[in-house]
Design a protein around this motif. Sequence first.
Motif, short mmCIF file in Angstrom:
data_model
loop_
_atom_site.label_atom_id
_atom_site.label_comp_id
_atom_site.label_asym_id
_atom_site.label_seq_id
_atom_site.Cartn_x
_atom_site.Cartn_y
_atom_site.Cartn_z
N PRO A 42 11.16 13.46 -5.29
CA PRO A 42 10.59 13.55 -6.71
C PRO A 42 9.44 12.68 -6.54
N ILE A 43 9.17 11.74 -5.66
CA ILE A 43 7.86 10.87 -5.70
C ILE A 43 7.62 10.77 -4.41
N ILE A 44 6.16 10.98 -4.21
CA ILE A 44 5.35 10.80 -3.02
C ILE A 44 4.13 9.72 -3.25
N VAL A 45 4.32 8.60 -2.54
CA VAL A 45 3.13 7.66 -2.79
C VAL A 45 2.37 7.57 -1.46
N SER A 46 1.02 6.97 -1.65
CA SER A 46 0.25 6.97 -0.58
C SER A 46 0.76 5.35 0.36
N GLU A 47 0.37 5.39 1.58
CA GLU A 47 0.67 4.14 2.18
C GLU A 47 -0.14 2.87 1.50
N ALA A 48 -1.48 3.57 1.09
CA ALA A 48 -2.31 2.42 0.32
C ALA A 48 -1.87 1.85 -0.92
N VAL A 49 -0.91 2.82 -1.59
CA VAL A 49 -0.40 1.97 -2.68
C VAL A 49 0.84 1.09 -2.36
N ILE A 50 1.66 1.44 -1.11
CA ILE A 50 2.79 0.63 -0.80
C ILE A 50 2.24 -0.70 -0.27
N GLU A 51 1.16 -0.67 0.44
CA GLU A 51 0.51 -1.87 0.94
C GLU A 51 0.05 -2.77 -0.09
N LYS A 52 -0.94 -2.33 -1.01
CA LYS A 52 -0.99 -3.09 -2.03
C LYS A 52 0.11 -3.51 -3.12
N ALA A 53 0.88 -2.74 -3.21
CA ALA A 53 2.32 -3.31 -3.98
C ALA A 53 2.89 -4.42 -3.30
N ARG A 54 2.78 -4.48 -1.82
CA ARG A 54 3.59 -5.28 -1.18
C ARG A 54 2.73 -6.94 -1.40
N ASP A 55 1.36 -6.65 -1.34
CA ASP A 55 0.45 -7.79 -1.51
C ASP A 55 0.88 -8.33 -3.13
N GLU A 56 0.99 -7.54 -3.72
CA GLU A 56 1.04 -7.83 -5.34
C GLU A 56 2.42 -8.38 -5.66
N LEU A 57 3.62 -7.76 -5.06
CA LEU A 57 4.63 -8.49 -5.35
C LEU A 57 5.23 -9.74 -4.46
N ALA A 58 4.74 -9.89 -3.22
CA ALA A 58 5.08 -10.69 -2.50
C ALA A 58 6.45 -10.87 -2.39
N MET A 104 -3.10 11.75 5.74
CA MET A 104 -2.97 10.54 5.01
C MET A 104 -1.33 10.11 5.43
N ALA A 105 -1.18 8.70 5.51
CA ALA A 105 0.17 8.26 5.79
C ALA A 105 0.70 8.27 4.23
N ILE A 106 1.90 8.72 4.12
CA ILE A 106 2.70 8.82 2.87
C ILE A 106 4.10 8.20 2.97
N TRP A 107 4.72 7.93 1.91
CA TRP A 107 6.07 7.34 1.64
C TRP A 107 6.58 8.37 0.67
#
Length: 472
Positions: free
Chosen positions: A399-415, A439-442
Motif C-alpha cells: 500500500p505504501i512505497i517511499v523513497s530512501e531519501a524520505v527514510i533517511e530524512k525522517a530518521r534524522d528528524e525522529l532521532a 531509485m532506492a525504495i522502501w
Amino acid sequence: MNPRARWTGDANIAQAIVRAERNGIAFSFQVRALVLLIVAVWLALTVPMPRVLYWHGMILLFLLSGFLPYRMRHRAGWRWWLAGFTLIDAALLTTILILPNPFFDTGWPIQTQLRFHNQLYLFVFLACALLSYSPGMVLWTGLCIAATWSVGTWLIAGLPDSLAGLPQGLGGDAQGSLQTFFEPHFVDLNRWANEVVMLLIVALVGAVAVWRARRLLHRQIDSERARGHLSRYFSPDVADRLAREGSRLDASEQRQVGVLFVDIVGFTGLSEGQSAERVVALLRSFRTRMARCVFAHGGTLDKYVGDEVMATFGSLDAGRRDAANAIACGLAMLEEIERWSAKRRQRGAPAIAVGIGIHYGSCVVGNVGSASQIEFTCIGDTVNCAQRLERLTRELGTPIIVSEAVIEKARDELAGEADALAGFTTAGRHALRGRLGDMAIWRLGEPTPLIAPPPAAQTNPSSTPLASEGAA
C-alpha cells in the motif's frame, strides 16, 4: 490577489456598502420616528394647550422631511436627494430651536433663545447621521447644521436691538462685563464660535469613525475571501496565516519538500455501472477523509486529479518533521481507509484499497495559477517521483512505497523515535517510468493484493443509500 479578482471583489464590497447606506437611511428614519414620538408624548405631558400644537406641528414637519429621503433611497441620484433633505432638516431644526413659539408669548426678546442650550439638539441630529454609514454624509451633516446655526445666530445678532459681540472689559472691568453678559439683547459671538467649532470637530471625529469601520469591513471581507479559498487546500492555522500574508503566495522559491500521492486502486472497476451521483459521492468521501489526514499532520492539500490526491509537507514553511509527517500521514491514511472499508463491508459494499507514494527532495514552490485563480503548488522532479512511486505500489503489491531519501530524512528528524519506521523494509532499487536511472525504495510490510474486487462482486447499487458514502 490578482487585479481582476481584486476589482471584482471591490465591486461586490462597494455594492454591499451601498446596501448598508440605504439600510442606514431606513434605520435612521425609524429611529427618528421613535425619538419624535417620545418627544411628542413628553411635550403633551409638560406643555399646555394650545402652546403644544406648535411643537407638534414642527415634529410632524420634521418627520416628513425624514420620510421623503427614506422613500427615495432606491431611486437614481438618491445621494443628492439625501444631501438636499439633510440641509432642509438642519435648517428646520435651527428654525425650531431659535424662533419662539407663536402660540405663547413669554415677553422675552428673541436673543434669549440662544441662551437655553438648544444647540445640544444639533449634536443629537449629528449622531443620527452616523447611521448612514457614510463618512461624507456625516461631514455634510456637520457642515449643514454648523452653517444653518451660524446663519440663525447672525440673523439675530444683526437685529437693530441686538447687542452682539464679546463682553467689554472682560480682562479688567468685571462689573461691566457681567452687566453686558446679562443684558437680554446681548448675543455672545464667542459662544457661537465655540458651538460651531465643537460641531465641526464632532462631525470630523464621527466621519473618521465611520471611515475606519468601513475600512475594517473591507479588510475582513478580503481576509475571509482569501481564507475561504485557502482553507480548501491548507489546514485552518496555515490558511489563517496565508490570509494575513497573502503576498507570499506570489513569490516562488526552491524548497526541500515532502510530497505524497494517494489514489484509489481499481477506481475504474469500482465506478463501473454506478450512477454519476454515487461516483461523485465516493470521490467526495475519499477526498474528505484524505484531506483530514493531511491537515492533521501539518500538510498542505496541493490538488485533486480525479481519484488522486497530492499533498505536500514543508511547501509553505520548512518544519522540523516534514519527512516524518509525510510518512505518518500515509500511515494514518491507511488506517482511515481500513475504517471506511469496514463500514462499507458491513453494508455489502466492496472495500477500498489505495496506493501511496512518498518522496522528499527539492521543489519549486509558488503560485503558478492564472490571472484569475490562485494555484499554490510544487513542481519538479520530486513531485514526478512521488507520483511514480504511488503507481509502483500496484506492481509490488504494497500500500505504501517511499523513497530512501524520505527514510533517511525522517530518521534524522525522529532521532530516538526511529522505531516509528519499523514497519518499512527495503525493496531494493527500481526504475521509475519516464525517469533515467533507478531509485532506492522502501515498502510497508509484506506484499498484499491491492486490486479491488470486480464489479460483479458488488451488491445492487440501488440498495445502498447515496448518503452512506460520506459516513464518518
